[in-house]
Design a protein around this motif. Sequence first.
Motif, PDB file in Angstrom:
ATOM      1  N   ALA A 129       3.092  83.068  27.856  1.00  0.00           N
ATOM      2  CA  ALA A 129       4.510  82.886  27.550  1.00  0.00           C
ATOM      3  C   ALA A 129       4.684  81.790  26.503  1.00  0.00           C
ATOM      4  CB  ALA A 129       5.283  82.532  28.816  1.00  0.00           C
ATOM      5  N   PHE A 130       3.933  80.698  26.649  1.00  0.00           N
ATOM      6  CA  PHE A 130       3.959  79.619  25.656  1.00  0.00           C
ATOM      7  C   PHE A 130       3.616  80.169  24.278  1.00  0.00           C
ATOM      8  CE2 PHE A 130       2.173  76.282  23.099  1.00  0.00           C
ATOM      9  CZ  PHE A 130       2.807  75.104  23.471  1.00  0.00           C
ATOM     10  N   ALA A 131       2.553  80.971  24.213  1.00  0.00           N
ATOM     11  CA  ALA A 131       2.101  81.511  22.929  1.00  0.00           C
ATOM     12  C   ALA A 131       3.156  82.421  22.299  1.00  0.00           C
ATOM     13  CB  ALA A 131       0.792  82.268  23.120  1.00  0.00           C
ATOM     14  N   VAL A 132       3.791  83.245  23.124  1.00  0.00           N
ATOM     15  CA  VAL A 132       4.815  84.147  22.603  1.00  0.00           C
ATOM     16  C   VAL A 132       5.980  83.354  22.013  1.00  0.00           C
ATOM     17  CG1 VAL A 132       6.573  85.833  23.275  1.00  0.00           C
ATOM     18  CG2 VAL A 132       4.221  86.098  24.082  1.00  0.00           C
ATOM     19  N   ILE A 133       6.421  82.334  22.734  1.00  0.00           N
ATOM     20  CA  ILE A 133       7.536  81.509  22.249  1.00  0.00           C
ATOM     21  C   ILE A 133       7.138  80.779  20.971  1.00  0.00           C
ATOM     22  CG2 ILE A 133       9.005  79.517  22.779  1.00  0.00           C
ATOM     23  CD1 ILE A 133       8.734  80.379  25.765  1.00  0.00           C
ATOM     24  N   TRP A 134       5.940  80.173  20.994  1.00  0.00           N
ATOM     25  CA  TRP A 134       5.500  79.418  19.824  1.00  0.00           C
ATOM     26  C   TRP A 134       5.377  80.324  18.609  1.00  0.00           C
ATOM     27  CZ3 TRP A 134       2.128  79.098  15.890  1.00  0.00           C
ATOM     28  CH2 TRP A 134       2.024  77.881  15.228  1.00  0.00           C
ATOM     29  N   LEU A 135       4.703  81.445  18.773  1.00  0.00           N
ATOM     30  CA  LEU A 135       4.476  82.345  17.639  1.00  0.00           C
ATOM     31  C   LEU A 135       5.794  82.920  17.119  1.00  0.00           C
ATOM     32  CD1 LEU A 135       1.299  84.209  18.904  1.00  0.00           C
ATOM     33  CD2 LEU A 135       1.428  82.628  16.968  1.00  0.00           C
ATOM     34  N   GLY A 136       6.695  83.281  18.030  1.00  0.00           N
ATOM     35  CA  GLY A 136       7.976  83.848  17.612  1.00  0.00           C
ATOM     36  C   GLY A 136       8.791  82.868  16.789  1.00  0.00           C
ATOM     37  N   LEU A 137       8.899  81.632  17.273  1.00  0.00           N
ATOM     38  CA  LEU A 137       9.691  80.636  16.555  1.00  0.00           C
ATOM     39  C   LEU A 137       8.995  80.174  15.276  1.00  0.00           C
ATOM     40  CD1 LEU A 137      11.088  78.459  19.483  1.00  0.00           C
ATOM     41  CD2 LEU A 137      12.349  80.039  18.010  1.00  0.00           C
ATOM     42  N   ALA A 138       7.673  80.029  15.349  1.00  0.00           N
ATOM     43  CA  ALA A 138       6.943  79.606  14.154  1.00  0.00           C
ATOM     44  C   ALA A 138       7.063  80.647  13.049  1.00  0.00           C
ATOM     45  CB  ALA A 138       5.471  79.363  14.493  1.00  0.00           C
ATOM     46  N   PHE A 139       6.993  81.910  13.415  1.00  0.00           N
ATOM     47  CA  PHE A 139       7.114  82.984  12.432  1.00  0.00           C
ATOM     48  C   PHE A 139       8.534  83.064  11.873  1.00  0.00           C
ATOM     49  CE2 PHE A 139       8.107  87.406  11.317  1.00  0.00           C
ATOM     50  CZ  PHE A 139       7.103  87.664  10.385  1.00  0.00           C
TER      51      PHE A 139
END
Length: 201
Positions: A129-139
């Motif tokens: 879940a952390f990775a999904v949030i990080w990747l989504g916002l970073a992208f």
Amino acid sequence: MLADLATPAVLGGLALGYALGSIPFGLIFTRFAGLGDVRAIGSGNIGATNVLRTGRKGLAAATLLGDALKGTAAVLIARQLGGEGPALAAGLGAFLGHLFPVWLGFKGGKGVATFIGVLLAFSPPALAAFAVIWLGLAFALKYSSLAALAASAATPLVLWALGAPTQAVLFLLLGVLLWWKHAPNIRRLAAGTEGRIGQKG
């Protein structure tokens, strides 16, 4: 209650975590590579982001991996030796060791990689879940710091939803410390001067 937390096993887990967490991989790797003291460049930080400013992507990746896995190792070793209480203490200790390493005058990194490593040891689903949030916002927004702040803030809620309230409390504490260490980034985000991912200069 406090007496229950101050058992030899829990204190041992905290000490083990701190010892592993305080290993400054960014400083070690850059010195062995002949690049001098990484604290003398960029932000002066010992983490992977500042190591990347040396132009050595491999060293930055190694630093990220080392800073994460020291947190994972601390939790897994403490759990094997003493159970869940020492494992929780080791996770906290590893994070504190990275942020405040005694060897560097208590001036360490900002904690994102070690946060991730500790989370991996406790809950791979929460890490996903952390990775999904990080990747989504970073992208979407191109701000690494904002993505990390948002993902760390969501982590205790995710753990609570997954039925791990004790771990949620631990990551709430880690998240508060992580946000505190990112105070300069937060000020730059508010001012619109924070560097974006891929931005040079």
